[in-house]
Design an enzyme around this catalytic site. Structure first.
Site, PDB file in Angstrom:
ATOM      1  N   TYR A 267      45.049  48.352  37.757  1.00  0.00           N
ATOM      2  CA  TYR A 267      44.487  49.652  37.384  1.00  0.00           C
ATOM      3  C   TYR A 267      43.540  50.178  38.459  1.00  0.00           C
ATOM      4  O   TYR A 267      43.649  51.329  38.892  1.00  0.00           O
ATOM      5  CB  TYR A 267      43.735  49.579  36.047  1.00  0.00           C
ATOM      6  CG  TYR A 267      42.904  50.814  35.837  1.00  0.00           C
ATOM      7  CD1 TYR A 267      43.491  52.005  35.406  1.00  0.00           C
ATOM      8  CD2 TYR A 267      41.549  50.840  36.170  1.00  0.00           C
ATOM      9  CE1 TYR A 267      42.750  53.169  35.282  1.00  0.00           C
ATOM     10  CE2 TYR A 267      40.797  52.000  36.051  1.00  0.00           C
ATOM     11  CZ  TYR A 267      41.404  53.163  35.608  1.00  0.00           C
ATOM     12  OH  TYR A 267      40.676  54.318  35.494  1.00  0.00           O
TER      13      TYR A 267
ATOM     14  N   CYS B 171      41.312  70.366  20.661  1.00  0.00           N
ATOM     15  CA  CYS B 171      42.340  69.829  21.546  1.00  0.00           C
ATOM     16  C   CYS B 171      43.293  70.924  22.017  1.00  0.00           C
ATOM     17  O   CYS B 171      43.832  71.676  21.204  1.00  0.00           O
ATOM     18  CB  CYS B 171      43.138  68.739  20.831  1.00  0.00           C
ATOM     19  SG  CYS B 171      44.415  68.001  21.865  1.00  0.00           S
TER      20      CYS B 171
ATOM     21  N   GLU C  21      34.659  53.146  40.133  1.00  0.00           N
ATOM     22  CA  GLU C  21      35.722  52.476  39.389  1.00  0.00           C
ATOM     23  C   GLU C  21      35.293  51.078  38.947  1.00  0.00           C
ATOM     24  O   GLU C  21      35.618  50.639  37.842  1.00  0.00           O
ATOM     25  CB  GLU C  21      37.008  52.415  40.218  1.00  0.00           C
ATOM     26  CG  GLU C  21      37.688  53.765  40.404  1.00  0.00           C
ATOM     27  CD  GLU C  21      38.133  54.394  39.090  1.00  0.00           C
ATOM     28  OE1 GLU C  21      38.346  53.656  38.098  1.00  0.00           O
ATOM     29  OE2 GLU C  21      38.256  55.628  39.045  1.00  0.00           O
TER      30      GLU C  21
ATOM     31  N   CYS D 105      51.082  67.901  19.224  1.00  0.00           N
ATOM     32  CA  CYS D 105      50.756  66.503  18.990  1.00  0.00           C
ATOM     33  C   CYS D 105      51.659  65.872  17.933  1.00  0.00           C
ATOM     34  O   CYS D 105      51.681  66.310  16.771  1.00  0.00           O
ATOM     35  CB  CYS D 105      49.298  66.364  18.575  1.00  0.00           C
ATOM     36  SG  CYS D 105      48.777  64.667  18.269  1.00  0.00           S
TER      37      CYS D 105
ATOM     38  N   CYS E 278      40.209  67.155  16.965  1.00  0.00           N
ATOM     39  CA  CYS E 278      41.527  67.786  17.049  1.00  0.00           C
ATOM     40  C   CYS E 278      41.438  69.307  17.096  1.00  0.00           C
ATOM     41  O   CYS E 278      42.301  69.968  17.691  1.00  0.00           O
ATOM     42  CB  CYS E 278      42.400  67.334  15.877  1.00  0.00           C
ATOM     43  SG  CYS E 278      42.731  65.550  15.870  1.00  0.00           S
TER      44      CYS E 278
ATOM     45  N   CYS F  83      40.083  63.442  22.410  1.00  0.00           N
ATOM     46  CA  CYS F  83      40.997  62.540  21.695  1.00  0.00           C
ATOM     47  C   CYS F  83      40.398  61.142  21.635  1.00  0.00           C
ATOM     48  O   CYS F  83      40.981  60.164  22.123  1.00  0.00           O
ATOM     49  CB  CYS F  83      42.361  62.525  22.389  1.00  0.00           C
ATOM     50  SG  CYS F  83      43.688  61.810  21.405  1.00  0.00           S
TER      51      CYS F  83
ATOM     52  N   ASP G 222      44.358  54.134  31.831  1.00  0.00           N
ATOM     53  CA  ASP G 222      43.246  53.417  31.217  1.00  0.00           C
ATOM     54  C   ASP G 222      43.347  53.549  29.700  1.00  0.00           C
ATOM     55  O   ASP G 222      44.325  54.076  29.165  1.00  0.00           O
ATOM     56  CB  ASP G 222      41.911  53.940  31.745  1.00  0.00           C
ATOM     57  CG  ASP G 222      41.537  55.300  31.175  1.00  0.00           C
ATOM     58  OD1 ASP G 222      42.431  56.021  30.659  1.00  0.00           O
ATOM     59  OD2 ASP G 222      40.349  55.664  31.246  1.00  0.00           O
TER      60      ASP G 222
END
Length: 331
Positions: free
Chosen positions: A132, A215, A49, A221, A212, A205, A150
């Site tokens: 976060y 996706c 992280e 969407c 797309c 994305c 995020d």
């Protein structure tokens, strides 16, 4: 954006995105949300992280593996000076992250008996751990139900549910509420959901060239339903060439390679008659080897003004990323 699209997205998106993730998610060594994951310690997830903040996975992978081999526990890192963490950070960028990760390891040893704390509140008390990062560690290392948001997740939420090409320039209260509303109640499913949406934003994305056609939730969407409108603002990329960040990074590259102090004057002026590592007139750097010459040459090729180099040296000393003695500068 129609209400029907939004309602359909909220109902179907979790299952579709999670199914996509389970079939297509990358098998990263710190990832625990996939069924076939071999597992990773909380410390390994914490390191990931820190490293993944503003640094892509492809650059983090070899650095993470090297760190885990060298410092498999917080106590291992805490036992070494912070300068070794900065040296091992290499070219990941934003080296103060290494400094803060070392400080966090020391705090874990001193205040938590060497074990990474398992709640967001306790994690957030560690150096370098913000809202976060604490939520991400609590979720991915300990399976806690936390809203992890995020840049990738914000972008998926903006397109899928709000019909926007990009999220707002800064994280808003409305985005935070939406993320909380979307988070599954089941703890295990919430962890998978966080990882799945993050992965969808990273691989499909994307900001500039969304795929797309690949996706799993294209039919739901809101952004596609609205005709894929252009962003309401132009994102500003972070400058690099000619910035203090670039010069500081070049100075640190020299210090990481050097085994002994480097005289200050070598950072400020190119030695007379020196044509570079393979040329003539090279300064006496036998104590540092060819690596020091290479990085010193790269610094001088930036042609940064002397006052900028002075400012960057002063900043590195102030931040504790370098130290200075009569002999010169070291990490």
């Amino acid at each position: 954006m129609s209400t029907e699209i939004t309602d359909t997205s909220r109902r179907l998106a979790p299952r579709l995105i999670e199914d996509w993730f389970l079939a297509n998610g990358r098998d990263l060594p710190w990832r625990t949300a996939l069924p076939h994951s071999s597992g990773c310690t909380p410390w390994g997830i914490m390191i990931s992280e820190f490293m993944l903040q503003q640094t892509p996975v492809i650059r983090v992978l070899p650095a993470w593996e090297a760190w885990m081999n060298r410092w498999p526990t917080p106590a291992d890192l805490a036992a070494e000076p912070a300068s070794e963490a900065v040296r091992a950070w290499g070219r990941l960028g934003y080296p103060r992250r290494a400094q803060r990760l070392h400080a966090a390891a020391v705090a874990i040893v001193e205040k938590h008996d060497g074990a990474v704390p398992d709640t967001r509140e306790a994690l957030q008390e560690l150096p370098g751990v913000g809202a976060y990062t604490s939520a991400a560690i609590a979720a991915f290392a300990f399976g806690r139900r936390e809203s992890v948001v995020d840049t990738n997740i914000r972008r998926v939420h903006a397109r899928l549910f709000s019909g926007k090409a990009l999220p707002a320039p800064s994280f808003t209260a409305a985005e935070a509420r939406l993320a909380e509303e979307l988070l599954p109640e089941d703890r295990a499913e919430s962890v998978t959901w966080n990882a799945a949406v993050m992965e969808l934003g990273a691989l499909v994305c994307t900001a500039r060239s969304p795929k797309c056609e690949e996706c799993p939730v294209a039919a739901q969407c809101a952004w596609l339903a609205a005709g894929s409108p252009e962003p309401e603002y132009t994102p500003r990329g972070q400058a690099w060439h000619g910035t203090d960040r670039q010069v500081r990074g070049a100075i640190l590259a020299v210090l990481r390679e050097a085994g002994t102090p480097v005289p200050r004057e070598l950072f400020l002026e190119r030695p007379d008659g020196w044509d570079g590592p393979a040329g003539t007139g090279s300064p006496d750097l036998s104590w540092g080897g060819s690596g020091v010459l290479h990085h010193l040459d790269a610094l001088h090729r930036l042609k940064a003004p002397a006052e900028q180099r002075e400012r960057c040296l002063a900043g590195l000393l102030k931040d504790g990323l370098a130290s200075e003695s009569d002999a010169g500068l070291t990490l």
